[in-house]
Design a protein around this motif. Structure first.
Motif, mmCIF file in Angstrom:
data_model
loop_
_atom_site.group_PDB
_atom_site.id
_atom_site.type_symbol
_atom_site.label_atom_id
_atom_site.label_comp_id
_atom_site.label_asym_id
_atom_site.label_seq_id
_atom_site.Cartn_x
_atom_site.Cartn_y
_atom_site.Cartn_z
ATOM 1 N N VAL A 296 0.765 -1.154 0.136
ATOM 2 C CA VAL A 296 -0.118 0.079 0.121
ATOM 3 C C VAL A 296 0.789 1.215 0.003
ATOM 4 O O VAL A 296 1.738 1.150 0.591
ATOM 5 C CB VAL A 296 -1.250 0.143 1.028
ATOM 6 N N VAL A 297 0.463 2.148 -0.387
ATOM 7 C CA VAL A 297 0.980 3.841 -0.925
ATOM 8 C C VAL A 297 0.256 4.869 -0.333
ATOM 9 O O VAL A 297 -0.924 4.873 -0.659
ATOM 10 C CB VAL A 297 1.550 3.913 -2.552
ATOM 11 N N ARG A 298 1.082 5.031 0.337
ATOM 12 C CA ARG A 298 -0.371 6.636 1.247
ATOM 13 C C ARG A 298 0.178 7.789 0.869
ATOM 14 O O ARG A 298 1.642 8.076 0.027
ATOM 15 C CB ARG A 298 -0.225 6.655 2.153
ATOM 16 N N GLY A 299 -0.139 8.565 -0.276
ATOM 17 C CA GLY A 299 -0.077 9.860 -0.238
ATOM 18 C C GLY A 299 -1.044 11.213 0.564
ATOM 19 O O GLY A 299 -2.100 10.930 0.676
ATOM 20 N N GLN A 300 -0.471 12.591 -0.232
ATOM 21 C CA GLN A 300 -1.277 13.877 0.906
ATOM 22 C C GLN A 300 -0.810 14.571 0.062
ATOM 23 O O GLN A 300 0.204 14.611 -1.049
ATOM 24 C CB GLN A 300 -0.769 13.887 2.003
ATOM 25 N N GLY A 481 -3.697 18.168 -8.587
ATOM 26 C CA GLY A 481 -3.972 18.788 -9.825
ATOM 27 C C GLY A 481 -3.163 17.747 -10.556
ATOM 28 O O GLY A 481 -3.000 17.737 -11.748
ATOM 29 N N THR A 482 -2.601 16.681 -9.871
ATOM 30 C CA THR A 482 -1.984 16.141 -10.691
ATOM 31 C C THR A 482 -2.218 14.151 -10.452
ATOM 32 O O THR A 482 -2.993 14.572 -10.197
ATOM 33 C CB THR A 482 0.126 15.831 -9.799
ATOM 34 N N GLU A 483 -1.353 13.220 -10.592
ATOM 35 C CA GLU A 483 -1.556 12.042 -10.659
ATOM 36 C C GLU A 483 -1.827 11.136 -9.077
ATOM 37 O O GLU A 483 -2.006 9.711 -9.151
ATOM 38 C CB GLU A 483 -1.164 11.256 -12.141
ATOM 39 N N GLY A 484 -1.153 12.167 -8.514
ATOM 40 C CA GLY A 484 -1.035 10.963 -6.910
ATOM 41 C C GLY A 484 0.824 10.779 -6.684
ATOM 42 O O GLY A 484 1.512 11.748 -7.884
ATOM 43 N N PRO A 485 1.057 10.516 -6.197
ATOM 44 C CA PRO A 485 2.691 10.314 -6.113
ATOM 45 C C PRO A 485 3.234 9.168 -6.816
ATOM 46 O O PRO A 485 2.577 8.515 -6.911
ATOM 47 C CB PRO A 485 2.624 9.558 -3.864
ATOM 48 N N SER A 486 4.157 9.719 -6.508
ATOM 49 C CA SER A 486 5.447 8.867 -7.474
ATOM 50 C C SER A 486 5.029 7.583 -7.554
ATOM 51 O O SER A 486 5.087 6.081 -8.096
ATOM 52 C CB SER A 486 6.431 9.195 -8.460
ATOM 53 N N ALA A 487 5.384 7.261 -5.667
ATOM 54 C CA ALA A 487 5.189 5.991 -5.523
ATOM 55 C C ALA A 487 4.446 4.621 -5.870
ATOM 56 O O ALA A 487 4.579 4.058 -6.018
ATOM 57 C CB ALA A 487 5.380 5.734 -4.146
ATOM 58 N N ALA A 488 3.446 5.084 -6.278
ATOM 59 C CA ALA A 488 2.272 4.155 -6.900
ATOM 60 C C ALA A 488 3.022 4.167 -8.681
ATOM 61 O O ALA A 488 1.862 2.667 -7.773
ATOM 62 C CB ALA A 488 0.737 5.218 -7.047
ATOM 63 N N ASP A 490 5.476 3.494 -8.695
ATOM 64 C CA ASP A 490 6.743 2.189 -8.783
ATOM 65 C C ASP A 490 6.273 0.778 -8.111
ATOM 66 O O ASP A 490 6.384 0.067 -7.821
ATOM 67 C CB ASP A 490 7.618 3.732 -7.256
ATOM 68 N N LEU A 491 4.965 0.816 -7.326
ATOM 69 C CA LEU A 491 3.921 -0.336 -6.990
ATOM 70 C C LEU A 491 3.756 -1.043 -7.897
ATOM 71 O O LEU A 491 3.801 -2.733 -7.484
ATOM 72 C CB LEU A 491 2.785 -0.036 -6.077
ATOM 73 N N LEU A 492 3.371 -0.503 -9.465
ATOM 74 C CA LEU A 492 3.046 -1.118 -10.433
ATOM 75 C C LEU A 492 4.163 -2.024 -10.871
ATOM 76 O O LEU A 492 4.733 -2.733 -11.719
ATOM 77 C CB LEU A 492 2.109 -0.672 -11.543
ATOM 78 N N ALA A 493 5.200 -0.349 -11.170
ATOM 79 C CA ALA A 493 6.374 -1.078 -11.679
ATOM 80 C C ALA A 493 7.213 -1.957 -11.536
ATOM 81 O O ALA A 493 8.223 -3.040 -12.136
ATOM 82 C CB ALA A 493 7.191 0.593 -12.058
ATOM 83 N N LYS A 494 7.734 -2.319 -10.528
ATOM 84 C CA LYS A 494 7.933 -3.475 -9.477
ATOM 85 C C LYS A 494 6.890 -4.952 -10.102
ATOM 86 O O LYS A 494 8.243 -5.837 -10.349
ATOM 87 C CB LYS A 494 7.948 -3.734 -8.229
#
Ligand code: BG6
Length: 508
Positions: A296-300, A481-488, A490-494
């Protein structure tokens, strides 16, 4: 085109609304009743009884909800139809100064219900609607129980609608269910998840089970993975106090997103009977391993520009702590360990202040073998996607490869579109019409059972616990106004995959 439904209207009844002065009553419940009247689906004899702590006359209450309705209709360029309004408002009674915590309120309610039943022959049918803050759910259930208002021995039906949140974690959800079930039978409780009131969500069952085409390929042999996105461009809409205790995971995942997963992934029920469908959903939740924090990835959100409007960072919103660690975005990888889905990841994401409002379920099919195209200019084959659009632009898209006209064998990914609005006239709706109609007719298909609610909380429990002990390192980690954190990503890139581009959701 007629907007009348083929269904029969529900039986005569009283609807008791706790929280009659609140936002939910004005914004959704009363407009939904008005819309039910348009389609001939309001009980022929209906008494509305409002309960709230304020002092108000019946006429004042009626005036307040009517004015709100007028505003909603005006926004849609409509005028109020007095005849329809008359059906909603034929008997509206306000229990002035009705404190939810006082026995006296329930005594008055008993007297009022008895008198109305006598006057209007309501058959003893009563629907109690808890349109109140969740801290009152248990108290109201207890008071109703002790006043004998929800006895299963009553002459007519006695049902109770409970709005989300059903608890804040597994422990509180269990405690709430235990309290409700002390005074009510499970079949009397209607736990609303308003996502299930959306036509497009209900259509998932029609798509899967009313067509011979999809079910044979709806499995791990043909499907590579599934992406479920509920992207919102709005922020927290002045609900800082609520959101600081909730966050995106609690607010959206164990309820709305998991219900989308359940509709997409459950096994075919033997009938559309509520218990058959609920059993299949419960089975599905059992097949899901609990989530790990690493899945799980969280963002703010930080300050930014959403659709040309400058907006402040979450931490600058009213009633939000300047160092808040509450997440406004969450993305996750979910597994379903059963014969149908083993090895097919479900990726879920939802967030506030993203660049678009768009909800969809995107099913990615496995790629065709490349062999046939190896001596052509084609260097990559796109996979096929089936996209169920939940909102806006409700519909279904199928993306597949087509030959681009010309002498060479080159391919392009194209899209076939079905738009609801092109085929069906949709009567104006706020999304609660079907849900209220179903409660009035005793159809619990679209409502959550206690075990489902608890299973959903159990799945996210390790993440809630894990997050409670760790401070997110880079908050805020995405600009509004963006797509969310880049860590999200990475979750799929893995897994060698990537999200569908939020900017084109709906477009393609
Ligand atoms: C609610 C959440 O349950 O659902 C809100 O509390 C969210 O935070 C809303 O915005 C989304 O619902 P809809 O129908 O507007 O997509």
């Amino acid at each position: 085109m007629s907007t009348q439904s083929h269904n029969p209207p529900p039986p005569p009844c009283a609807i008791v609304i706790f929280g009659a002065n609140g936002d939910l009553t004005k914004r959704l419940i009363v407009p939904a009743l008005y819309n039910l009247a348009r389609t001939g689906l309001l009980p022929e004899r209906l008494t509305l009884i409002g309960v709230d702590h304020n002092k108000k006359t019946d006429a004042e209450w009626q005036g307040a909800v009517k004015e709100f309705l007028l505003g909603i209709l005006k926004k849609n360029g409509e005028a109020l139809d007095e005849k329809l309004w008359g059906q909603v408002a034929r008997r509206m009674i306000f229990l002035s100064g009705g404190d939810f915590e006082k026995t006296e309120t329930y005594q008055r309610l008993c007297e009022c219900l008895e008198a109305e039943d006598k006057k209007d022959s309501l058959g003893g049918n009563v629907l109690f609607y808890m349109a109140v803050a969740d801290r009152f759910f248990a108290t109201i259930a207890k008071m109703l129980g002790e006043a004998g208002l929800v006895s299963s021995e009553a002459k007519g039906f006695r049902r109770v609608i409970v709005e989300k949140p059903f608890g804040h974690d597994l422990h509180s959800a269990k405690a709430l269910n235990a309290c409700l079930l002390k005074y009510l039978k499970e079949e009397q409780i209607y736990r609303i998840d308003h996502f299930l009131g959306k036509e497009t969500v209900q259509n998932i069952m029609a798509l899967r089970f009313a067509n011979g085409l999809f079910e044979p390929i709806w499995n791990r042999d043909r499907i590579d993975h599934i992406q479920i996105t509920v992207a919102e461009s709005i922020g927290i809409e002045g609900r800082g106090n609520f959101y600081e205790k909730t966050g995106a995971l609690r607010d959206m995942v164990p309820n709305h997103l998991f219900q989308l997963v359940a509709m997409t992934a459950m096994e075919p029920p033997v009938s559309f009977d509520a218990e058959d469908i609920r059993a299949k959903k419960a089975e599905l939740f059992k097949a899901m391993p609990t989530l790990a924090v690493t899945d799980v990835v969280r963002g703010q959100y930080d300050a930014g520009t959403v659709q040309s409007e400058q907006v402040v960072a979450y931490r600058r919103e009213p009633n939000v702590a300047p160092d808040s660690n509450i997440e406004t975005y969450v993305a996750m990888r979910l597994k379903i360990d059963n014969w149908r889905w083993a090895g097919v990841p479900f990726y879920l994401r939802t967030g506030k202040r993203l660049n678009i409002r768009s909800s969809e379920i995107a099913i990615r099919f496995k790629q065709a073998p490349f062999a046939l195209f190896r001596n052509t200019p084609v260097d990559e084959l796109d996979a096929d996607w089936l996209i169920l659009r939940i909102q806006p632009d409700e519909g279904i898209r199928l993306r597949f490869n087509a030959k681009r006209p010309g002498p060479a064998m080159t391919l392009e990914s194209v899209s076939m579109r079905f738009n609801y609005k092109d085929y069906f006239h949709q009567a104006p709706a706020v999304g609660y019409e079907t849900l209220i109609y179903d409660c009035l007719t005793g159809d619990a298909t679209l409502f959550q059972r206690a075990d489902q609610v608890e299973a959903a909380w159990a799945l996210v429990e390790p993440v809630l616990k894990g997050w409670a002990h760790t401070t997110p390192r880079h908050f805020p980690n995405y600009a509004a106004g963006t797509e969310g954190p880049s860590a999200a990503n990475d979750l799929l890139a893995k897994d060698g995959r990537s999200w569908r581009d939020i900017r084109i959701l709906g477009g393609k």
